[in-house]
Design a protein around this motif. Structure first.
Motif, PDB file in Angstrom:
ATOM      1  N   PHE A  54     135.030 -22.659  48.729  1.00 53.45           N
ATOM      2  CA  PHE A  54     135.560 -24.375  48.094  1.00 53.45           C
ATOM      3  C   PHE A  54     136.966 -24.695  48.641  1.00 53.45           C
ATOM      4  O   PHE A  54     136.361 -26.220  48.601  1.00 53.45           O
ATOM      5  N   PHE A  55     138.434 -23.689  48.783  1.00 49.82           N
ATOM      6  CA  PHE A  55     139.207 -24.495  49.800  1.00 49.82           C
ATOM      7  C   PHE A  55     139.246 -25.809  50.452  1.00 49.82           C
ATOM      8  O   PHE A  55     138.330 -26.735  50.836  1.00 49.82           O
ATOM      9  N   ILE A  56     137.925 -25.018  51.350  1.00 53.41           N
ATOM     10  CA  ILE A  56     138.022 -25.858  52.780  1.00 53.41           C
ATOM     11  C   ILE A  56     136.914 -26.745  52.564  1.00 53.41           C
ATOM     12  O   ILE A  56     137.522 -28.094  53.033  1.00 53.41           O
ATOM     13  N   GLU A  57     135.894 -27.321  51.666  1.00 56.51           N
ATOM     14  CA  GLU A  57     135.185 -27.943  51.776  1.00 56.51           C
ATOM     15  C   GLU A  57     135.611 -28.908  50.736  1.00 56.51           C
ATOM     16  O   GLU A  57     136.042 -29.780  51.162  1.00 56.51           O
ATOM     17  N   TYR A  58     136.699 -28.250  49.704  1.00 51.88           N
ATOM     18  CA  TYR A  58     137.692 -28.981  49.586  1.00 51.88           C
ATOM     19  C   TYR A  58     138.639 -30.618  50.929  1.00 51.88           C
ATOM     20  O   TYR A  58     139.136 -31.147  50.037  1.00 51.88           O
ATOM     21  N   TRP A  59     139.334 -28.985  51.261  1.00 48.56           N
ATOM     22  CA  TRP A  59     139.563 -29.918  51.986  1.00 48.56           C
ATOM     23  C   TRP A  59     139.446 -31.075  52.961  1.00 48.56           C
ATOM     24  O   TRP A  59     139.627 -32.250  53.305  1.00 48.56           O
ATOM     25  N   LYS A  60     137.913 -30.791  53.366  1.00 49.29           N
ATOM     26  CA  LYS A  60     136.943 -31.655  54.490  1.00 49.29           C
ATOM     27  C   LYS A  60     137.663 -32.571  53.674  1.00 49.29           C
ATOM     28  O   LYS A  60     137.347 -34.011  54.443  1.00 49.29           O
ATOM     29  N   SER A  83     138.597 -34.235  51.312  1.00 48.76           N
ATOM     30  CA  SER A  83     139.697 -34.981  51.114  1.00 48.76           C
ATOM     31  C   SER A  83     140.755 -35.589  52.688  1.00 48.76           C
ATOM     32  O   SER A  83     141.190 -36.308  52.127  1.00 48.76           O
ATOM     33  N   PHE A  96     136.598 -18.509  47.177  1.00 43.79           N
ATOM     34  CA  PHE A  96     137.809 -19.706  46.810  1.00 43.79           C
ATOM     35  C   PHE A  96     137.666 -20.274  48.569  1.00 43.79           C
ATOM     36  O   PHE A  96     138.237 -21.601  48.681  1.00 43.79           O
ATOM     37  N   ILE A  97     137.694 -19.312  49.168  1.00 45.78           N
ATOM     38  CA  ILE A  97     138.382 -20.123  50.617  1.00 45.78           C
ATOM     39  C   ILE A  97     137.316 -20.688  51.088  1.00 45.78           C
ATOM     40  O   ILE A  97     137.527 -22.060  51.272  1.00 45.78           O
TER      41      ILE A  97
END
Length: 357
Positions: free
Chosen positions: A336-342, A344, A333-334
């Motif tokens: 995926f979250f980091i990748e999504y944050w970068k 966006s 989950f983390i």
């Protein structure tokens, strides 16, 4: 009191039982309160049985065992005390009601005694009625015998009269003059033989009463008298039968009324007696209940609690496995979250675009 298995189950968590358990085991020294103790208890009923399972969760297996066994004992004692308290209240009420019903029974018996002392009671009327029935039966039997006797007398009288009518009242006799008693005595010593022979040869005719006719006439008279007697007897019997039948009709009315009154009185006595006996029987049941430990009689500890061989918690292997699964899921989950944050972030997106140019 009758309680279901669910009622028993709910009573186990009674604050009174919990407090007694805390006091006996001195659980307050371990900072265990009633609410804390209650949270340790798990109660289950086994399907299709009347069994309740008490489960205690505690870090100290010895304390858990003692709590389970103490709660079971205290619950049994609590049920006994509750039943005795209820029995005491019921006993007081039933004793008061018994006194009321006893007084009512005494009044009903006194009323029944006065009823029995009345003249022309049921038994007296019944005895009189039975005697009238017997007398009526006897008179009817006598009337039947008299009718048969009358028929016999009438037949005998008719035959006697017929025979009498065919029998002459007098009969004619031919006698010699010397057979006449008067002449025979007069000439016994004064008439010589030739004259006597002459009188003897002289025949005279005379009539005499027929003895057979006399006998038949006497028989007819006797039969006539007997027939008159039997006819009078029949008439008297018929009058007596009619009189007794009228008396029986009146007696039947009085007897039916008396029987109805007697039935009502006996029913009142029976009802009052049954009611009093019912309260007396219930009072005896409650007295026995008060003197017995109903909890021990109705509740049995089938299997006392023992210290478990292995702790039920914590399950280290299970916890490690769960932690690994949760850690892996959290890592994914983390990531995926980091990748999504970068992807966006606007600054990061512009830099990437410049590089492509």
């Amino acid at each position: 009191p009758q309680m279901t298995i669910e009622t028993y189950k709910e009573q186990i968590n009674n604050p009174h039982i919990l407090q007694q358990t805390i006091d006996e085991l001195k659980l307050h020294e371990r900072n265990i309160t009633r609410s804390g103790l209650k949270s340790m208890i798990t109660l289950n009923t086994i399907k299709d049985t009347n069994l309740i399972t008490i489960t205690i969760r505690n870090t100290d297996k010895s304390i858990a065992k003692d709590i389970a066994n103490t709660i079971a004992r205290k619950f049994s004692s609590f049920i006994s005390e509750t039943a005795k308290e209820q029995a005491e209240k019921s006993s007081n009420f039933i004793r008061q009601q018994m006194e009321i019903e006893k007084a009512n029974l005494d009044n009903v018996l006194l009323e029944y005694k006065k009823y029995l002392a009345q003249p022309k009671g049921l038994q007296e009327l019944q005895a009189e009625f039975d005697s009238k029935i017997q007398l009526l039966t006897k008179y009817k039997s006598d009337l039947l015998d008299a009718s048969i006797e009358e028929q016999k007398l009438r037949s005998g009288l008719a035959a006697a009269r017929k025979l009498l009518s065919a029998t002459p009242e007098k009969i004619a006799l031919n006698k010699s003059l010397m057979e006449e008693p008067f002449l025979s005595q007069a000439a016994a010593g004064n008439i010589d033989g030739d004259i006597k022979d002459a009188f003897t040869n002289v025949k005279v005719q005379s009539e005499e009463v027929n003895s057979t006719y006399t006998v038949l006439a006497d028989n007819v008279n006797l039969l006539t008298v007997e027939l008159a007697k039997i006819t009078a007897q029949k008439s008297n019997l018929q009058l007596e039968i009619a009189r007794i039948q009228k008396q029986l009709e009146s007696l039947q009315v009085d007897l039916a009324d008396k029987q109805h009154q007697d039935t009502i009185m006996q029913e009142k006595v029976r009802f009052a007696n049954d009611t009093y006996n019912a309260f007396l029987e219930k009072y005896e049941e409650i007295r026995i209940t008060k003197s017995s430990a109903i909890g021990d009689a109705s509740i049995i500890i089938v299997s006392p609690a023992v210290e478990p061989m292995n702790p039920v918690a914590p399950n280290k292997k299970m916890n490690i496995a769960i932690a690994a699964v949760i850690g892996l899921m959290l890592g994914v989950f983390i990531a995926f979250f980091i990748e999504y944050w970068k992807s966006s972030d606007p600054k990061t997106a512009g830099l990437s675009a410049g590089r492509l140019e």
